[in-house]
Write an enzyme that holds these catalytic residues in place. Sequence first.
Site, PDB file in Angstrom:
ATOM      1  N   THR A 174       0.884  -1.173   0.000  1.00  0.00           N
ATOM      2  CA  THR A 174       0.000   0.000   0.000  1.00  0.00           C
ATOM      3  C   THR A 174       0.914   1.213   0.000  1.00  0.00           C
ATOM      4  OG1 THR A 174      -1.842  -1.027   1.161  1.00  0.00           O
ATOM      5  CG2 THR A 174      -1.609   1.335   1.452  1.00  0.00           C
ATOM      6  N   ARG A 202     -14.935  -5.888  -1.040  1.00  0.00           N
ATOM      7  CA  ARG A 202     -14.312  -5.441   0.213  1.00  0.00           C
ATOM      8  C   ARG A 202     -13.660  -4.061   0.008  1.00  0.00           C
ATOM      9  NH1 ARG A 202      -8.785  -4.026   1.858  1.00  0.00           N
ATOM     10  NH2 ARG A 202      -8.553  -4.585   4.034  1.00  0.00           N
ATOM     11  N   VAL A 203     -13.908  -3.155   0.927  1.00  0.00           N
ATOM     12  CA  VAL A 203     -13.256  -1.843   0.898  1.00  0.00           C
ATOM     13  C   VAL A 203     -12.406  -1.723   2.152  1.00  0.00           C
ATOM     14  CG1 VAL A 203     -13.628   0.652   0.952  1.00  0.00           C
ATOM     15  CG2 VAL A 203     -15.126  -0.794  -0.432  1.00  0.00           C
ATOM     16  N   ASP A 205      -9.193   0.457   4.547  1.00  0.00           N
ATOM     17  CA  ASP A 205      -8.995   1.765   5.180  1.00  0.00           C
ATOM     18  C   ASP A 205      -8.511   2.836   4.215  1.00  0.00           C
ATOM     19  OD1 ASP A 205      -6.590   0.191   5.084  1.00  0.00           O
ATOM     20  OD2 ASP A 205      -5.630   1.686   6.381  1.00  0.00           O
ATOM     21  N   THR A 225      -1.058   2.150   6.633  1.00  0.00           N
ATOM     22  CA  THR A 225      -0.919   0.957   5.792  1.00  0.00           C
ATOM     23  C   THR A 225      -1.002  -0.277   6.688  1.00  0.00           C
ATOM     24  OG1 THR A 225       0.658  -0.308   4.440  1.00  0.00           O
ATOM     25  CG2 THR A 225       1.596   1.341   5.875  1.00  0.00           C
ATOM     26  N   GLY A 226      -1.184  -1.437   6.074  1.00  0.00           N
ATOM     27  CA  GLY A 226      -1.340  -2.664   6.858  1.00  0.00           C
ATOM     28  C   GLY A 226      -2.760  -3.192   6.730  1.00  0.00           C
ATOM     29  N   VAL A 227      -3.167  -3.992   7.681  1.00  0.00           N
ATOM     30  CA  VAL A 227      -4.481  -4.641   7.572  1.00  0.00           C
ATOM     31  C   VAL A 227      -5.584  -3.611   7.854  1.00  0.00           C
ATOM     32  CG1 VAL A 227      -5.958  -6.474   8.453  1.00  0.00           C
ATOM     33  CG2 VAL A 227      -3.498  -6.848   8.229  1.00  0.00           C
TER      34      VAL A 227
HETATM   35  N1  GLY Z   1      -4.390  -0.973   4.169  1.00  0.00           N
HETATM   36  C1  GLY Z   1      -4.812  -1.455   2.938  1.00  0.00           C
HETATM   37  C2  GLY Z   1      -5.976  -2.325   3.012  1.00  0.00           C
HETATM   38  O1  GLY Z   1      -6.183  -2.996   4.015  1.00  0.00           O
HETATM   39  O2  GLY Z   1      -6.730  -2.369   2.076  1.00  0.00           O
END
Ligand code: GLY
Length: 310
Positions: A174, A202-203, A205, A225-227
């Site tokens: 990201t 799916r959307v 952050d 960035t990340g999950v």
């Molecule tokens: N941070 C990017 C995502 O989870 O889509």
Amino acid sequence: MDVLVVHGGAGLWRSPSRRAKRELLAALDVGVAAFRRGSALEAVEEAVAHMENSGVFNAGVGSALNLEGVAELDASIMDGSSLRAGAVGCVRTVRNPVKLARLVMEHTDHVLLVGEGAELLASVFKLSKLPPPSRSRRAEYRRRLSELLEKPPFFMERNIELVREHGGAFLYGTVGAVALDDNGNLAAATSTGGLWLKLPGRVGDSALIGCGTYADNRGGACSATGVGEAAIRVCLAKRVVDLMLRGFSPRRACRTALREMLELVNLPNAVIAVDRRGGVAAAHTSPHLLWSYWRRGEQPRARTRGLHVS
Ligand code: GLY
């Protein structure tokens, strides 16, 4: 004081490729050149668009593929001087979602457009089309899918576990940027292909103002960035900026926000931030974060670690 900070994703990888480091520094150059033509907003847009075009990050041309093998891209941008913002989610046909997010901000009454509606706006403004995924990304998709199906349960945690076992670029890529310009204006932008093998629709952050992206001239700017599912639940970027508004340094704000998030969920995430005085920080709960910054008189270099929060 012009300051630009860029990131190329929270990483579980051991070492990013030379090309990724090169493209990160090139994005910094492109963003710095954009300062001269415009503002912090131009700088973050151009830096992020460069990384979208590079094909080495999980954004734009290099985006991860969803469960159906299709790229669905998210991006957002925010102007800290006016709190105006634009964002797009789940776009399949647009090469530079960050540019589309800017168009949403500048040319519509809305903040977030998704799917076909967002793509319609892109076609009105004749934005470049996203090319089909490369052969190597299609092969990567098939490999990940077969690994995932071999060992149910079919959860995101399982997907992350697979990357921990096998390495790879699951979270690597990201992209985002935050900037402060000579007029004291702050801006932030973020763009992503999201998680590999995510469910269609799916959307994350990166499309959500306050979660992946936030900027407010009174405090600072942040890109995450990340999950995404973790960042969304704590409104991560807004939390970092709120802490800077209360007088926290960027470093303390990033550390505090990530610590709070870790109490909720232990997933790999990272943030970059700049405050209104030009202080910068990068922090991560992931093992690594690819990032760099430019400030007049200082020589930028690609860094693979910031403040590690555990
Ligand atoms: N941070 C990017 C995502 O989870 O889509």
